[in-house]
Design an enzyme around this catalytic site. Structure first.
Site, PDB file in Angstrom:
ATOM      1  N   THR A  46      11.110  -7.373 -11.792  1.00  0.00           N
ATOM      2  CA  THR A  46      11.224  -8.018 -11.815  1.00  0.00           C
ATOM      3  C   THR A  46       9.826  -8.317 -10.969  1.00  0.00           C
ATOM      4  O   THR A  46       9.429  -7.877  -9.476  1.00  0.00           O
ATOM      5  CB  THR A  46      12.318  -9.203 -11.252  1.00  0.00           C
ATOM      6  OG1 THR A  46      13.235  -9.174 -12.734  1.00  0.00           O
ATOM      7  CG2 THR A  46      11.539 -10.588 -12.349  1.00  0.00           C
TER       8      THR A  46
ATOM      9  N   ASN B 290      -7.754   3.063   9.133  1.00  0.00           N
ATOM     10  CA  ASN B 290      -7.076   2.419   9.448  1.00  0.00           C
ATOM     11  C   ASN B 290      -7.243   2.461  11.736  1.00  0.00           C
ATOM     12  O   ASN B 290      -7.125   1.328  12.055  1.00  0.00           O
ATOM     13  CB  ASN B 290      -5.732   1.935   9.232  1.00  0.00           C
ATOM     14  CG  ASN B 290      -4.891   3.453   9.447  1.00  0.00           C
ATOM     15  OD1 ASN B 290      -4.845   4.546   8.554  1.00  0.00           O
ATOM     16  ND2 ASN B 290      -4.424   3.502  10.140  1.00  0.00           N
TER      17      ASN B 290
ATOM     18  N   SER C  64      -3.870  -3.342  -0.778  1.00  0.00           N
ATOM     19  CA  SER C  64      -2.116  -3.978   0.593  1.00  0.00           C
ATOM     20  C   SER C  64      -2.942  -5.990   0.794  1.00  0.00           C
ATOM     21  O   SER C  64      -3.606  -6.240   1.016  1.00  0.00           O
ATOM     22  CB  SER C  64      -2.003  -3.743   1.980  1.00  0.00           C
ATOM     23  OG  SER C  64      -1.348  -3.992   2.076  1.00  0.00           O
ATOM     24  N   ALA C  65      -1.612  -6.411   0.365  1.00  0.00           N
ATOM     25  CA  ALA C  65      -2.073  -8.030   0.756  1.00  0.00           C
ATOM     26  C   ALA C  65      -2.036  -8.089   2.179  1.00  0.00           C
ATOM     27  O   ALA C  65      -2.617  -8.907   2.503  1.00  0.00           O
ATOM     28  CB  ALA C  65      -1.106  -8.804  -0.299  1.00  0.00           C
ATOM     29  N   HIS C  66      -1.330  -8.162   3.072  1.00  0.00           N
ATOM     30  CA  HIS C  66      -0.604  -8.274   4.062  1.00  0.00           C
ATOM     31  C   HIS C  66      -2.431  -7.932   4.911  1.00  0.00           C
ATOM     32  O   HIS C  66      -2.591  -8.399   6.257  1.00  0.00           O
ATOM     33  CB  HIS C  66       0.001  -7.864   5.136  1.00  0.00           C
ATOM     34  CG  HIS C  66       0.633  -6.609   5.438  1.00  0.00           C
ATOM     35  ND1 HIS C  66       0.653  -6.328   6.550  1.00  0.00           N
ATOM     36  CD2 HIS C  66       0.332  -5.703   4.859  1.00  0.00           C
ATOM     37  CE1 HIS C  66       0.795  -5.027   6.683  1.00  0.00           C
ATOM     38  NE2 HIS C  66       0.873  -4.535   5.503  1.00  0.00           N
TER      39      HIS C  66
ATOM     40  N   GLY D 222       0.471  -1.250  -0.230  1.00  0.00           N
ATOM     41  CA  GLY D 222      -0.328   0.175  -0.058  1.00  0.00           C
ATOM     42  C   GLY D 222       1.183   1.589   0.455  1.00  0.00           C
ATOM     43  O   GLY D 222       0.257   2.147  -0.611  1.00  0.00           O
TER      44      GLY D 222
ATOM     45  N   CYS E  53       3.238   1.649  14.663  1.00  0.00           N
ATOM     46  CA  CYS E  53       4.117   1.970  13.738  1.00  0.00           C
ATOM     47  C   CYS E  53       5.558   1.610  13.890  1.00  0.00           C
ATOM     48  O   CYS E  53       5.049   0.560  14.672  1.00  0.00           O
ATOM     49  CB  CYS E  53       5.069   3.806  15.042  1.00  0.00           C
ATOM     50  SG  CYS E  53       3.287   5.172  15.504  1.00  0.00           S
TER      51      CYS E  53
ATOM     52  N   GLN F 246      -7.481  -0.356   3.900  1.00  0.00           N
ATOM     53  CA  GLN F 246      -8.510  -1.421   5.147  1.00  0.00           C
ATOM     54  C   GLN F 246      -9.366  -1.808   4.503  1.00  0.00           C
ATOM     55  O   GLN F 246     -10.253  -1.618   5.326  1.00  0.00           O
ATOM     56  CB  GLN F 246      -7.998  -0.120   6.260  1.00  0.00           C
ATOM     57  CG  GLN F 246      -6.997   0.443   7.421  1.00  0.00           C
ATOM     58  CD  GLN F 246      -6.645  -0.650   7.749  1.00  0.00           C
ATOM     59  OE1 GLN F 246      -7.655  -2.003   8.032  1.00  0.00           O
ATOM     60  NE2 GLN F 246      -5.220  -0.717   7.806  1.00  0.00           N
TER      61      GLN F 246
END
Ligand code: PLP
Length: 369
Positions: free
Chosen positions: A230, A144, A192-194, A73, A317, A172
């Site tokens: 890549t 978030n 964002s994937a996580h 992100g 943080c 989010q």
């Protein structure tokens, strides 16, 4: 002391890795895998990347061709802001927006955490005609810290009337709320994937057809010249698998809103002085941001940790230090900002987890007040 199983309720910081993502990544590890290679190994890798792209597009409600894979992100936000000369954003954005540009104007938010659309209109109308094409409005879909949802339909009307492009940080929102990027008036969106049970270090920028995007990194011209380097096949495979799994469990988040509301109701009944940030605004169903008792959030996060529950204080943080939240400050929370705890459920969270956190919350705050 009551013993509790370790419980993870900090999903807005990161979600546990889904099993399907783990398997997809393990399968992607090993064979030589440069998706640009023309031989069989390269073609197999290309197929995996394109399947993951379709899975992400499926969850985001866009075309596969709109998905540009990035390292997360943060990069997606920096990539899109870097395309424009003038940025209009809000005071409650993630630091990867707030710090991504030298020329930013900040729109106020209301005490409930929603953007002040009148102030946005004032900012937009003040942009000289000659600057409109090089200006970008960047407003997040869901915060978030509080989970507050922004009125993106109104915001996109304001942007369209002024002829100014709109970006939304949907990190989010994605996977926790239904999303239809193609029919929104939004030009770009960051993912964002996580946050959805994929790995950290991979994400995407969605780019509506016709919206310009040139790579900030100079190099091999991957991702159709929009993001050189890549492709991170292992991460992308994990992202795709997590997106497919998230597409299958959307109903889970709708149910979670009820569990979260029950948790808040119990806390409010037991501790009448609590403050719940953004409660009167539409919110993500998984998030609760609460200030209670006299102790700082940092002290309480440690007390929760000892009690076997992972929650957080304001934004997590990178350095581990906890600063008073700029989001809650912008909402006018004053000193309460330093006492706010965030509880955030995720794909693996159960109703019983919110019940347990309610028990522990009431017990710990009763002890400390
Ligand atoms: N935007 C928001 C709203 C976030 O919550 C986060 C992560 O905390 C990011 C952007 C950054 O995403 P990433 O960790 O993938 O760089």
């Amino acid at each position: 002391m009551m013993s509790v199983q370790p419980l993870y309720l900090d999903n807005n910081a990161t979600a546990p890795l889904r099993e399907a993502a783990m398997i997809a990544m393990q399968e992607a590890m090993g064979p030589p895998a440069n998706p640009s290679s023309v031989h069989g190994f390269g073609r197999a890798a290309r197929l995996q990347v394109e399947e993951a792209r379709m899975a992400v597009a499926g969850l985001a409600g866009c075309r596969a061709g709109d998905v540009v894979f990035t390292s997360g992100g943060t990069e997606a936000n920096n990539l899109v802001l870097g395309q424009y000369r003038h940025i209009i954003t809000t005071q409650i954005e993630h630091d990867s927006v707030r710090a991504a540009h030298a020329n930013i104007r900040f729109v106020k938010v209301l005490p409930d955490g929603r953007v002040d659309c009148d102030d946005l209109r004032r900012h937009v109308m003040a942009v000289p005609d000659a600057e409109r094409a090089t200006s970008l409005i960047s407003i997040m879909a869901a915060n978030n810290e509080t989970g507050v949802l922004q009125p993106l339909d109104n915001i996109s009307e304001i942007a369209a009337e002024a002829g100014i492009m709109l970006h939304s940080d949907m990190v989010q929102f994605f996977g926790k709320h239904s999303m239809d990027f193609s029919s929104s008036g939004i030009g770009y969106a960051s993912l964002s994937a996580h946050k959805i049970g994929g790995p950290a270090g991979v994400g995407a920028l969605l780019v509506r057809p016709g919206c310009a995007l040139s790579s900030l990194l100079k190099g091999g011209g991957q991702e159709q010249g929009r993001r050189s380097g890549t492709e991170n096949l292992i991460g992308i495979a994990g992202f795709g698998a997590a997106a497919t799994a998230a597409n299958g469990d959307r109903a889970h988040y709708a149910k979670m809103a009820g569990w979260r509301d029950a948790f808040e109701a119990r806390v409010m009944a037991a501790l009448p002085s609590v403050q719940i940030f953004g409660k009167s605004a539409p919110r993500l169903g998984n998030t609760s941001c609460i200030a209670a008792g006299p102790k700082t959030a940092e002290t309480m996060v440690m007390a929760f940790d000892i009690a076997g529950i992972a929650v957080s204080a304001g934004a997590a943080c990178s350095s581990g230090k906890v600063q008073s939240s700029h989001v809650l400050q912008a909402m006018g929370a004053g000193e309460a900002a330093a006492r706010a705890i965030r509880v955030s459920g995720g794909w693996a969270t159960k109703q019983a987890d919110f019940e347990t956190v309610a028990d522990v919350f009431v017990r710990l705050y009763k002890q400390t007040s």
